[in-house]
Design a protein around this motif. Structure first.
Motif, PDB file in Angstrom:
ATOM      1  N   VAL A  37      13.616   2.646  14.499  1.00  0.00           N
ATOM      2  CA  VAL A  37      12.262   2.716  13.939  1.00  0.00           C
ATOM      3  C   VAL A  37      12.154   3.754  12.826  1.00  0.00           C
ATOM      4  CG1 VAL A  37      11.045   1.769  15.939  1.00  0.00           C
ATOM      5  CG2 VAL A  37      11.539   4.229  15.838  1.00  0.00           C
ATOM      6  N   LEU A  38      13.290   4.292  12.408  1.00  0.00           N
ATOM      7  CA  LEU A  38      13.301   5.274  11.318  1.00  0.00           C
ATOM      8  C   LEU A  38      13.158   4.588   9.970  1.00  0.00           C
ATOM      9  CD1 LEU A  38      13.883   8.187  10.190  1.00  0.00           C
ATOM     10  CD2 LEU A  38      16.306   7.516  10.178  1.00  0.00           C
ATOM     11  N   THR A  39      12.214   5.040   9.148  1.00  0.00           N
ATOM     12  CA  THR A  39      12.185   4.638   7.732  1.00  0.00           C
ATOM     13  C   THR A  39      13.134   5.600   7.027  1.00  0.00           C
ATOM     14  OG1 THR A  39       9.892   3.885   7.876  1.00  0.00           O
ATOM     15  CG2 THR A  39      10.751   4.362   5.678  1.00  0.00           C
ATOM     16  N   ASP A  40      14.306   5.092   6.689  1.00  0.00           N
ATOM     17  CA  ASP A  40      15.405   5.915   6.182  1.00  0.00           C
ATOM     18  C   ASP A  40      15.319   5.993   4.661  1.00  0.00           C
ATOM     19  OD1 ASP A  40      17.812   7.099   5.506  1.00  0.00           O
ATOM     20  OD2 ASP A  40      19.005   5.876   6.888  1.00  0.00           O
ATOM     21  N   PHE A  41      15.101   7.201   4.140  1.00  0.00           N
ATOM     22  CA  PHE A  41      14.932   7.362   2.697  1.00  0.00           C
ATOM     23  C   PHE A  41      16.229   7.197   1.911  1.00  0.00           C
ATOM     24  CE2 PHE A  41      11.003  10.170   3.630  1.00  0.00           C
ATOM     25  CZ  PHE A  41      10.254   9.032   3.838  1.00  0.00           C
ATOM     26  N   SER A  42      17.350   7.046   2.608  1.00  0.00           N
ATOM     27  CA  SER A  42      18.573   6.683   1.893  1.00  0.00           C
ATOM     28  C   SER A  42      18.610   5.170   1.636  1.00  0.00           C
ATOM     29  CB  SER A  42      19.822   7.115   2.673  1.00  0.00           C
ATOM     30  OG  SER A  42      19.993   6.333   3.850  1.00  0.00           O
ATOM     31  N   GLN A  43      17.689   4.440   2.303  1.00  0.00           N
ATOM     32  CA  GLN A  43      17.597   2.983   2.127  1.00  0.00           C
ATOM     33  C   GLN A  43      16.288   2.553   1.460  1.00  0.00           C
ATOM     34  OE1 GLN A  43      20.295   1.177   3.184  1.00  0.00           O
ATOM     35  NE2 GLN A  43      21.213   3.099   3.862  1.00  0.00           N
ATOM     36  N   VAL A  44      15.220   3.274   1.736  1.00  0.00           N
ATOM     37  CA  VAL A  44      13.886   2.947   1.214  1.00  0.00           C
ATOM     38  C   VAL A  44      13.338   4.181   0.510  1.00  0.00           C
ATOM     39  CG1 VAL A  44      11.537   2.238   1.827  1.00  0.00           C
ATOM     40  CG2 VAL A  44      13.483   1.376   3.147  1.00  0.00           C
ATOM     41  N   ALA A  45      12.954   4.026  -0.747  1.00  0.00           N
ATOM     42  CA  ALA A  45      12.471   5.188  -1.499  1.00  0.00           C
ATOM     43  C   ALA A  45      11.142   5.682  -0.949  1.00  0.00           C
ATOM     44  CB  ALA A  45      12.311   4.830  -2.974  1.00  0.00           C
ATOM     45  N   PRO A  46      11.019   6.996  -0.715  1.00  0.00           N
ATOM     46  CA  PRO A  46       9.740   7.536  -0.249  1.00  0.00           C
ATOM     47  C   PRO A  46       8.688   7.479  -1.353  1.00  0.00           C
ATOM     48  CG  PRO A  46      11.262   9.326  -0.731  1.00  0.00           C
ATOM     49  CD  PRO A  46      12.033   8.048  -0.887  1.00  0.00           C
ATOM     50  N   GLN A  47       7.436   7.370  -0.975  1.00  0.00           N
ATOM     51  CA  GLN A  47       6.349   7.339  -1.957  1.00  0.00           C
ATOM     52  C   GLN A  47       5.750   8.734  -2.081  1.00  0.00           C
ATOM     53  OE1 GLN A  47       3.871   4.049  -2.519  1.00  0.00           O
ATOM     54  NE2 GLN A  47       4.959   2.725  -1.109  1.00  0.00           N
ATOM     55  N   SER A  48       5.562   9.156  -3.317  1.00  0.00           N
ATOM     56  CA  SER A  48       5.080  10.509  -3.555  1.00  0.00           C
ATOM     57  C   SER A  48       4.073  10.526  -4.696  1.00  0.00           C
ATOM     58  CB  SER A  48       6.255  11.437  -3.890  1.00  0.00           C
ATOM     59  OG  SER A  48       6.877  11.022  -5.092  1.00  0.00           O
ATOM     60  N   LYS A  61      -3.188   4.651  -4.220  1.00  0.00           N
ATOM     61  CA  LYS A  61      -1.737   4.490  -4.126  1.00  0.00           C
ATOM     62  C   LYS A  61      -1.327   4.119  -2.708  1.00  0.00           C
ATOM     63  CE  LYS A  61       2.707   6.266  -5.345  1.00  0.00           C
ATOM     64  NZ  LYS A  61       3.483   7.005  -6.325  1.00  0.00           N
ATOM     65  N   MET A  62      -1.978   4.726  -1.720  1.00  0.00           N
ATOM     66  CA  MET A  62      -1.694   4.364  -0.328  1.00  0.00           C
ATOM     67  C   MET A  62      -2.047   2.905  -0.065  1.00  0.00           C
ATOM     68  SD  MET A  62      -2.974   7.630   1.885  1.00  0.00           S
ATOM     69  CE  MET A  62      -2.401   9.281   1.518  1.00  0.00           C
ATOM     70  N   ARG A  63      -3.209   2.497  -0.530  1.00  0.00           N
ATOM     71  CA  ARG A  63      -3.646   1.112  -0.283  1.00  0.00           C
ATOM     72  C   ARG A  63      -2.717   0.110  -0.928  1.00  0.00           C
ATOM     73  NH1 ARG A  63      -9.775   0.387  -1.816  1.00  0.00           N
ATOM     74  NH2 ARG A  63      -9.170  -1.761  -1.415  1.00  0.00           N
ATOM     75  N   TYR A  64      -2.390   0.327  -2.198  1.00  0.00           N
ATOM     76  CA  TYR A  64      -1.528  -0.624  -2.900  1.00  0.00           C
ATOM     77  C   TYR A  64      -0.088  -0.560  -2.420  1.00  0.00           C
ATOM     78  CZ  TYR A  64      -5.432  -1.372  -6.092  1.00  0.00           C
ATOM     79  OH  TYR A  64      -6.662  -1.679  -6.621  1.00  0.00           O
ATOM     80  N   GLY A  65       0.334   0.616  -1.952  1.00  0.00           N
ATOM     81  CA  GLY A  65       1.702   0.757  -1.467  1.00  0.00           C
ATOM     82  C   GLY A  65       1.873   0.393  -0.008  1.00  0.00           C
ATOM     83  N   GLY A  66       0.758   0.170   0.693  1.00  0.00           N
ATOM     84  CA  GLY A  66       0.829  -0.178   2.105  1.00  0.00           C
ATOM     85  C   GLY A  66       1.357   0.945   2.978  1.00  0.00           C
TER      86      GLY A  66
END
Length: 199
Positions: A37-48, A61-66
């Motif tokens: 259940v880890l969102t792994d930032f080596s696989q998925v880019a974090p949103q900032s 940005k939260m709404r559009y980025g889900g």
């Protein structure tokens, strides 16, 4: 390719209303590794976002980025905190920033209402790797946030945020099958959805 021998195939026209192929939902068990259940930032880019981004822009940005959490960055690309949907939708921190700085809502920025890095809680990746999902939820019984940051150290002992775990991701992956049910005020949303009521 020999153009004389190549004859392009015609495209088809849809003869009926099509269905979309969708990935099978990922159903996990409470005994599944917590790493699943880890969102792994080596696989998925974090949103900032930048610290000087307005709270309304952060909300969009939260709404559009889900997503329900954004990392707040300074001008040197360092993570100085996080901001969640709770802060941008709620009024307490925004009103406090307005009163303390004599600002309008439009002037309030993410940096003013974020949770700064020194107040964030995290779990080392190596510790997470030894847990099941159920172990994780039960070990977070008094943790009232809805996101858990996961950290790791590189060879030079520099600390970085490797990823995060969202209580809502655990809920959608496992359903209400975690037993025993954690007590109230446990890992944020997970307790809410498991017990079926707001805390």
């Amino acid at each position: 390719m020999n153009q004389a021998l190549y004859s392009p195939k015609p495209l088809i026209q849809l003869g009926a209303t099509p269905q979309l192929v969708m990935p099978a939902p990922k159903r996990l068990l409470p005994t599944s590794p917590a790493m699943t259940v880890l969102t792994d930032f080596s696989q998925v880019a974090p949103q900032s976002i930048d610290a000087d981004t307005s709270v309304d822009e952060a909300h969009l940005k939260m709404r559009y980025g889900g997503v329900r959490l954004l990392f707040v960055m300074d001008s040197h690309a360092h993570c100085i905190g996080v901001i969640t949907s709770k802060e941008v939708i709620g009024t307490r921190r925004i009103n406090l920033a307005m009163q303390q700085r004599n600002l309008t809502r439009e002037e309030v920025t993410a940096g003013m209402i974020m949770t700064p890095w020194h107040k964030l809680s995290a779990m080392p990746l190596a510790q997470l790797a030894s847990l099941t999902i159920e172990d994780l939820v039960l070990s977070m019984e008094t943790f009232t946030d809805q996101h858990l940051l996961i950290t790791e150290q590189d060879d030079h002992h520099e600390l970085s945020i490797r990823g995060l775990i969202s209580a809502s991701d655990i809920q959608s992956a496992v359903g209400k099958n975690i037993t025993p049910v954690p007590m109230a005020k446990s890992f944020a949303d997970i307790c809410q959805v498991i017990t079926g009521h707001d805390l």
